[in-house]
Design a protein around this motif. Structure first.
Motif: not given
Length: 230
Positions: A77-87
């Motif tokens: 979850p943290s990995l996906l959330y960081i990628l989404k937020k940076r995207f």
């Protein structure tokens, strides 16, 4: 127990939440912190909640880190959330140590691959950890070549992920920095469109998907590190 967690979501996969109530039972009450249901409170099964530690929560609530090794605890979850937020902020690249994660923006991002960007990696102003980018990976490979070490760059991903474009940007950096006295660097760049003329097909995610693997081997002059062939 931490005051924050991730819970599964139908469309967002996971969303961050504050834990509003935890009486030690099978369910906890949470408040969503992002997405269309931000502020919504509801109960979820304890087993479905992925608890954040304090460092992880601090990193996620502020500006997300550019290098995942700065997180003390990494979960899906943290990995996906960081990628989404940076995207969402047009930061399509994120590093995880020596690995570069790229998310296809499906649009042009001004200045991302211009000459100034190449020079900033060449002179050491930017690097893979503080400014993840394909030029950073290519720069690290060039440094290895300069030290007399063979280097390999592997670009992988699903159809439409941007593998071909990533490879082109990588070659652009290498040919710009290394150059060639024989013109080999120019021929190398011109070979890409020819290779792309065969074996492509339409897929569900890409109208011009490469249906074959590509392998490029480059040779450098040990004296000045210029490209002598490929």
């Amino acid at each position: 127990m931490s005051s924050s967690c991730f819970i599964p979501h139908d469309t967002e996969v996971y969303v961050p939440c504050n834990i509003e109530k935890d009486d030690g039972g099978a369910e906890i009450m949470v408040e969503e912190l992002a997405g269309r249901d931000r502020g919504k409170k509801h109960t979820v099964k304890r087993e479905d909640a992925v608890i954040m530690d304090r460092d992880e929560a601090d990193a996620l609530t502020g500006h997300p880190p550019s290098d995942l090794i700065h997180l003390s605890h990494v979960t899906e979850p943290s990995l996906l959330y960081i990628l989404k937020k940076r995207f969402a902020e047009d930061d399509i690249y994120t590093s995880a140590g020596s690995v570069l994660i790229a998310v296809n923006p499906f649009k042009m991002i001004e200045g991302l691959y211009d000459v100034g960007m190449i020079k900033s990696f060449q002179d050491g102003t930017r690097n893979l950890s503080n400014a993840p980018q394909i030029f950073a990976v290519a720069h690290n490979a060039m440094q290895g070549v300069a030290q007399g070490e063979d280097q390999s760059l592997i670009v992988s991903g699903e159809s439409g992920a941007g593998k071909t474009e990533t490879t082109k940007h990588c070659l652009t950096y290498l040919t710009s920095v290394a150059g060639s006295k024989t013109g080999a660097h120019v021929k190398l760049l011109k070979a890409s469109p020819i290779l792309e003329a065969w074996g492509n097909a339409k897929t569900l995610r890409n109208n011009n998907s490469s249906r074959f693997g590509k392998y490029t081997e480059m040779y450098f002059d040990p004296v000045d590190n210029s490209i002598v062939g490929a």
